[in-house]
Write a protein that holds these residues in place. Sequence first.
Motif, short mmCIF file in Angstrom:
data_model
loop_
_atom_site.label_atom_id
_atom_site.label_comp_id
_atom_site.label_asym_id
_atom_site.label_seq_id
_atom_site.Cartn_x
_atom_site.Cartn_y
_atom_site.Cartn_z
N GLY A 142 0.80 -1.22 0.00
CA GLY A 142 0.00 0.00 0.00
C GLY A 142 0.83 1.27 0.00
O GLY A 142 0.39 2.31 -0.51
N ARG A 147 -2.56 8.51 -4.79
CA ARG A 147 -3.66 9.19 -5.49
C ARG A 147 -3.08 10.17 -6.50
O ARG A 147 -2.10 10.86 -6.22
N THR A 169 -5.49 6.57 -9.76
CA THR A 169 -4.59 5.88 -8.84
C THR A 169 -3.34 5.49 -9.61
O THR A 169 -3.41 5.16 -10.80
N TRP A 171 0.91 3.65 -9.03
CA TRP A 171 1.73 2.83 -8.14
C TRP A 171 3.15 2.71 -8.69
O TRP A 171 3.37 2.77 -9.90
N GLU A 217 -4.51 8.27 3.57
CA GLU A 217 -5.19 7.08 4.10
C GLU A 217 -6.38 7.39 4.99
O GLU A 217 -6.96 6.48 5.58
N HIS A 285 -7.67 4.43 -4.83
CA HIS A 285 -8.17 5.70 -4.30
C HIS A 285 -9.50 6.01 -4.98
O HIS A 285 -9.57 6.86 -5.87
N LYS A 291 -7.14 6.15 0.60
CA LYS A 291 -6.81 4.82 0.11
C LYS A 291 -7.72 3.76 0.73
O LYS A 291 -8.01 3.77 1.92
N SER A 321 -5.27 1.38 -10.68
CA SER A 321 -4.89 0.62 -9.48
C SER A 321 -4.20 -0.68 -9.85
O SER A 321 -4.48 -1.28 -10.90
#
Length: 389
Positions: A142, A147, A169, A171, A217, A285, A291, A321
């Motif tokens: 996580g 975001r 989102t 990553w 979060e 998000h 999150k 995501s």
Amino acid sequence: MTAYLPPEDILLIRDAAVETGLADPTVRPLLLDGILPRYRGTLPMLPAPGRQVHSDLQEMNRVERLVDGSVPLETWLRNAVAQTTEATALALFQRALDEVARSAGGEPDIAARLPAAETKEEIVHRDDTVPFGFLRGGDLAGAAVARLKVPPYRDGAPLRPNGFPHAGTGWLVAPGLLVTNHHVVNARSATGGERPHADAADLELQARHTRVLFDFEDDDPDTLDALGEAAGTEGAVAALAAADAELDYAVLRLAEAPGRSALRLAARPMTVADGEIVAVNIIQHPGGRAKRVGLRNNLVYAADEQDVRYFTDTRGGSSGSPVLTDDWKVVALHRGTRRVEDVRFQGRSTAFVNVGTQISRVMGHLAATSPALHEEIAAAQHDRTVPAD
């Protein structure tokens, strides 16, 4: 801005609202909950409940999004779904919500022909427990998810009027590289069933002005800063490193590595044998909010060479995501939702499945079109900063 829904759909929603009691003036505040108060105050007030609902819907249908990036019609429909129990009206509101959310997110049409319905709801007598380390792995994964808020540009300048940011989102796939959807960076709402494309120069500008927020979060208003912004760790984007509209991915190069581990990628595409039960997890998000995670009860419906299809809960803003297996490896890049018929999940009919692009296809495309970038990601996947298997 072309309206999200045609006039005939607005009339159907109005009639359903009247028939199910949602036109009651005492219910109106519940339907408008979550919409910016400043905008709510601009909606005309009418004496007749049915006309009031119709007016609200027509006004919101003409607004692409508000200054906070939210879509008022999407919020109203989501509230209507929450307030409705009658099956026909609920299905109507849900269909409209799906359409508005997809259009607002600029999600491209995906010509996916799903196989015949399978029933995968019978999971009794199966041990669904996981090692406790699953939670620690999820916490670490996580930290790599952020975001995104992407401002639209046109002809080299911020889009005006209504150039409000699109949420998504992203990553980490390497210490300084962030993955999301192309349609998130494209930052265009789908209108009239079509999604306009930003040109290459505007796409680059939108990428470089994307606001990245890690560690967001908590939606508690008490955690917002003095300007009403969400608390978290900000990151800046230096460049759009790669993108492809067909596979719907984009790789953003951050101005500075955020000092956290990247997610691991599955080496092979996900496959699902007939009758096999496979769970996936999505860290996201939704709606640009704090999150959230969909854990394990998100079973895979089907998988082929390009796509993974699965049951889960997502919303606009969840685009981009990571779709993760129980060992927290990325198998797919979540990109959208598709309505289906005659599909059952957990013993009940479901109107939609989610769709993600196999991460192996993304990596294959990068190897063919951006070999240096592919090598950078591959090297990072073997670096000590990436959690070991």
